[in-house]
Design a protein around this motif. Structure first.
Motif, PDB file in Angstrom:
ATOM      1  N   LYS A 184       0.834  -1.207   0.000  1.00  0.00           N
ATOM      2  CA  LYS A 184       0.000   0.000   0.000  1.00  0.00           C
ATOM      3  C   LYS A 184       0.868   1.257   0.000  1.00  0.00           C
ATOM      4  O   LYS A 184       0.571   2.239  -0.699  1.00  0.00           O
ATOM      5  CB  LYS A 184      -0.922  -0.002   1.217  1.00  0.00           C
ATOM      6  N   ILE A 185       1.943   1.225   0.770  1.00  0.00           N
ATOM      7  CA  ILE A 185       2.852   2.376   0.840  1.00  0.00           C
ATOM      8  C   ILE A 185       3.537   2.592  -0.508  1.00  0.00           C
ATOM      9  O   ILE A 185       3.622   3.722  -1.004  1.00  0.00           O
ATOM     10  CB  ILE A 185       3.910   2.175   1.942  1.00  0.00           C
ATOM     11  N   MET A 186       4.014   1.511  -1.129  1.00  0.00           N
ATOM     12  CA  MET A 186       4.730   1.640  -2.398  1.00  0.00           C
ATOM     13  C   MET A 186       3.814   2.097  -3.532  1.00  0.00           C
ATOM     14  O   MET A 186       4.232   2.865  -4.406  1.00  0.00           O
ATOM     15  CB  MET A 186       5.420   0.321  -2.752  1.00  0.00           C
ATOM     16  N   LEU A 187       2.576   1.660  -3.519  1.00  0.00           N
ATOM     17  CA  LEU A 187       1.632   2.123  -4.537  1.00  0.00           C
ATOM     18  C   LEU A 187       1.341   3.611  -4.359  1.00  0.00           C
ATOM     19  O   LEU A 187       1.247   4.361  -5.339  1.00  0.00           O
ATOM     20  CB  LEU A 187       0.334   1.315  -4.464  1.00  0.00           C
ATOM     21  N   ALA A 188       1.212   4.035  -3.092  1.00  0.00           N
ATOM     22  CA  ALA A 188       0.997   5.464  -2.815  1.00  0.00           C
ATOM     23  C   ALA A 188       2.235   6.278  -3.190  1.00  0.00           C
ATOM     24  O   ALA A 188       2.133   7.403  -3.691  1.00  0.00           O
ATOM     25  CB  ALA A 188       0.664   5.664  -1.331  1.00  0.00           C
ATOM     26  N   LEU A 189       3.409   5.695  -2.974  1.00  0.00           N
ATOM     27  CA  LEU A 189       4.657   6.360  -3.306  1.00  0.00           C
ATOM     28  C   LEU A 189       4.800   6.517  -4.826  1.00  0.00           C
ATOM     29  O   LEU A 189       5.227   7.568  -5.320  1.00  0.00           O
ATOM     30  CB  LEU A 189       5.833   5.550  -2.752  1.00  0.00           C
ATOM     31  N   ASN A 190       4.412   5.481  -5.551  1.00  0.00           N
ATOM     32  CA  ASN A 190       4.481   5.552  -7.007  1.00  0.00           C
ATOM     33  C   ASN A 190       3.448   6.529  -7.572  1.00  0.00           C
ATOM     34  O   ASN A 190       3.691   7.192  -8.584  1.00  0.00           O
ATOM     35  CB  ASN A 190       4.267   4.166  -7.619  1.00  0.00           C
ATOM     36  N   ALA A 191       2.302   6.613  -6.901  1.00  0.00           N
ATOM     37  CA  ALA A 191       1.278   7.589  -7.313  1.00  0.00           C
ATOM     38  C   ALA A 191       1.802   9.012  -7.142  1.00  0.00           C
ATOM     39  O   ALA A 191       1.470   9.905  -7.935  1.00  0.00           O
ATOM     40  CB  ALA A 191       0.009   7.383  -6.494  1.00  0.00           C
ATOM     41  N   LEU A 192       2.619   9.224  -6.118  1.00  0.00           N
ATOM     42  CA  LEU A 192       3.246  10.537  -5.930  1.00  0.00           C
ATOM     43  C   LEU A 192       4.266  10.793  -7.038  1.00  0.00           C
ATOM     44  O   LEU A 192       4.328  11.887  -7.595  1.00  0.00           O
ATOM     45  CB  LEU A 192       3.929  10.600  -4.560  1.00  0.00           C
ATOM     46  N   TYR A 193       5.034   9.753  -7.368  1.00  0.00           N
ATOM     47  CA  TYR A 193       6.055   9.910  -8.416  1.00  0.00           C
ATOM     48  C   TYR A 193       5.411  10.235  -9.770  1.00  0.00           C
ATOM     49  O   TYR A 193       6.037  10.874 -10.624  1.00  0.00           O
ATOM     50  CB  TYR A 193       6.903   8.646  -8.549  1.00  0.00           C
ATOM     51  N   ALA A 194       4.178   9.822  -9.971  1.00  0.00           N
ATOM     52  CA  ALA A 194       3.476  10.083 -11.234  1.00  0.00           C
ATOM     53  C   ALA A 194       3.356  11.572 -11.528  1.00  0.00           C
ATOM     54  O   ALA A 194       3.197  11.980 -12.690  1.00  0.00           O
ATOM     55  CB  ALA A 194       2.087   9.446 -11.208  1.00  0.00           C
ATOM     56  N   LYS A 195       3.457  12.412 -10.482  1.00  0.00           N
ATOM     57  CA  LYS A 195       3.350  13.870 -10.667  1.00  0.00           C
ATOM     58  C   LYS A 195       4.694  14.498 -11.045  1.00  0.00           C
ATOM     59  O   LYS A 195       4.741  15.627 -11.528  1.00  0.00           O
ATOM     60  CB  LYS A 195       2.835  14.518  -9.366  1.00  0.00           C
ATOM     61  N   ILE A 196       5.777  13.769 -10.837  1.00  0.00           N
ATOM     62  CA  ILE A 196       7.122  14.286 -11.097  1.00  0.00           C
ATOM     63  C   ILE A 196       7.320  14.714 -12.559  1.00  0.00           C
ATOM     64  O   ILE A 196       7.873  15.794 -12.816  1.00  0.00           O
ATOM     65  CB  ILE A 196       8.197  13.261 -10.679  1.00  0.00           C
ATOM     66  N   PRO A 197       6.897  13.908 -13.547  1.00  0.00           N
ATOM     67  CA  PRO A 197       7.104  14.325 -14.948  1.00  0.00           C
ATOM     68  C   PRO A 197       6.472  15.671 -15.268  1.00  0.00           C
ATOM     69  O   PRO A 197       7.054  16.468 -16.018  1.00  0.00           O
ATOM     70  CB  PRO A 197       6.434  13.197 -15.752  1.00  0.00           C
ATOM     71  N   ASN A 198       5.303  15.944 -14.711  1.00  0.00           N
ATOM     72  CA  ASN A 198       4.623  17.220 -14.975  1.00  0.00           C
ATOM     73  C   ASN A 198       5.366  18.402 -14.356  1.00  0.00           C
ATOM     74  O   ASN A 198       5.325  19.514 -14.891  1.00  0.00           O
ATOM     75  CB  ASN A 198       3.192  17.172 -14.456  1.00  0.00           C
ATOM     76  N   VAL A 199       6.029  18.158 -13.231  1.00  0.00           N
ATOM     77  CA  VAL A 199       6.825  19.223 -12.615  1.00  0.00           C
ATOM     78  C   VAL A 199       8.059  19.505 -13.471  1.00  0.00           C
ATOM     79  O   VAL A 199       8.419  20.654 -13.720  1.00  0.00           O
ATOM     80  CB  VAL A 199       7.235  18.851 -11.174  1.00  0.00           C
ATOM     81  N   TYR A 200       8.704  18.433 -13.943  1.00  0.00           N
ATOM     82  CA  TYR A 200       9.875  18.599 -14.805  1.00  0.00           C
ATOM     83  C   TYR A 200       9.508  19.300 -16.105  1.00  0.00           C
ATOM     84  O   TYR A 200      10.326  20.032 -16.679  1.00  0.00           O
ATOM     85  CB  TYR A 200      10.493  17.236 -15.122  1.00  0.00           C
ATOM     86  N   ALA A 201       8.303  19.078 -16.588  1.00  0.00           N
ATOM     87  CA  ALA A 201       7.872  19.674 -17.853  1.00  0.00           C
ATOM     88  C   ALA A 201       7.787  21.199 -17.784  1.00  0.00           C
ATOM     89  O   ALA A 201       7.715  21.864 -18.822  1.00  0.00           O
ATOM     90  CB  ALA A 201       6.526  19.096 -18.258  1.00  0.00           C
ATOM     91  N   LEU A 202       7.796  21.757 -16.583  1.00  0.00           N
ATOM     92  CA  LEU A 202       7.754  23.212 -16.420  1.00  0.00           C
ATOM     93  C   LEU A 202       9.077  23.861 -16.805  1.00  0.00           C
ATOM     94  O   LEU A 202       9.136  25.074 -17.021  1.00  0.00           O
ATOM     95  CB  LEU A 202       7.422  23.573 -14.969  1.00  0.00           C
ATOM     96  N   TYR A 203      10.136  23.055 -16.898  1.00  0.00           N
ATOM     97  CA  TYR A 203      11.475  23.581 -17.171  1.00  0.00           C
ATOM     98  C   TYR A 203      11.934  23.171 -18.575  1.00  0.00           C
ATOM     99  O   TYR A 203      11.664  22.061 -19.032  1.00  0.00           O
ATOM    100  CB  TYR A 203      12.463  23.067 -16.117  1.00  0.00           C
TER     101      TYR A 203
END
Length: 310
Positions: A184-203
């Motif tokens: 459950k923790i790892m799935l939640a952690l990966n769900a958080l990582y899913a937002k990382i590409p969109n943050v990088y796309a700002l640069y």
């Protein structure tokens, strides 16, 4: 009258020819670029990624590591680091014990008390760290990092939905740790990582943020397979192939060796997902993540090399 018409047409033809020649050869004209297919040189400089964002990624990878999950960091490297740290701690404990013994010989109950404290400290040193406690500490760190980076990405024009989704995912991750359910923790952690590409796309960088999506979909495939959710694992591997095709088409020749390895490992991963073989998915998944890490490092080195040339 007919002569005048013919003469006028000749002049019109000459003017048209002159106009076309001017478009082709006039300095700075874009028509030649369009005809030859040559693209104009990029005037935009690559932007630096905030250190806080890189630290967020590092913390996420560390949490996957302590939970023995799919991390970009080599498991063998983590194990070696832990052994080295334990060895140093034991050596320090041994040295401290000898010092306490000498003090005790010199006399006094105070030395005995110190020896008792040292013994207690040595016992604590040898205790295995609680992975859930370690995860909780890193997640707490993520909250502070996110607080630091929010003003920066807001200046970059981050959509409100992006910041809200990241905050909600981080809160869900924090709550999941209390369950002490590893998956459950790892799935939640990966769900958080899913937002990382969109943050990088700002640069604006020379490295496509698509590589972050590839990491996310690779991990999703592994985690869903471990959970025996083969339907979601199949969807994840399809998304991985699609994302990889987009990035692979944009890669230059310098990364062909790394991209070739990654391409084959993704095909191997897809095969074992279709076979619904959990054990092989774990193995092929780790190889895929290792190849992604190698490719990402190669891209970063190429970017650094370009900066030094300028």
């Amino acid at each position: 009258m007919g002569y005048f018409t013919i003469k006028s047409r000749n002049w019109s033809t000459r003017l048209i020819c002159f106009f076309i020649i001017s478009l082709l050869f006039f300095p700075g004209c874009s028509m030649m670029n369009k005809i030859t297919g040559k693209q104009p040189e990029k005037s935009e400089k690559s932007e630096a990624i905030p250190k806080q964002l890189e630290d967020v990624e590092a913390s996420i990878e560390k949490i996957f590591g302590v939970l023995k999950g799919p991390s970009l960091v080599s498991g063998e490297a983590n194990g070696q680091s832990e052994q080295t740290q334990t060895g140093e701690q034991n050596q320090a404990g041994s040295s401290q014990s000898q010092t306490n013994g000498q003090n005790q010989t010199e006399g006094g109950s105070q030395q005995k008390e110190q020896s008792g404290k040292s013994s207690s400290g040595q016992t604590n040193t040898n205790q295995v760290a609680d992975p859930f406690q370690q995860a909780a500490l890193e997640i707490n760190k993520l909250h502070y990092l996110w607080n630091e980076i929010m003003p920066e990405i807001n200046k970059k024009g981050a959509p409100k939905k992006l910041t809200e989704d990241f905050s909600n995912s981080l809160n869900n991750l924090t709550e999941s740790v209390t369950t002490k359910d590893k998956m459950k923790i790892m799935l939640a952690l990966n769900a958080l990582y899913a937002k990382i590409p969109n943050v990088y796309a700002l640069y604006k960088t020379n490295i496509s943020p698509e590589i972050k999506n590839i990491i996310y979909f690779s991990r999703s495939t592994i985690l869903f397979a471990e959970s025996k959710d083969w339907g979601k694992a199949s969807v994840a591997i399809k998304e991985l192939k699609s994302s990889w095709a987009m990035l692979n088409n944009a890669l230059e020749g310098k990364q062909q060796d790394d991209s070739g390895k990654l391409d084959m490992s993704i095909l191997e991963l897809e095969k074992v997902v279709q076979e619904q073989n959990t054990q092989l998915v774990q193995i092929k998944g780790k190889i895929t993540l290792a190849n992604i890490a190698a490719l990402q490092k190669s891209l970063q080195e190429a970017q650094q090399s370009e900066k030094q040339k300028k």
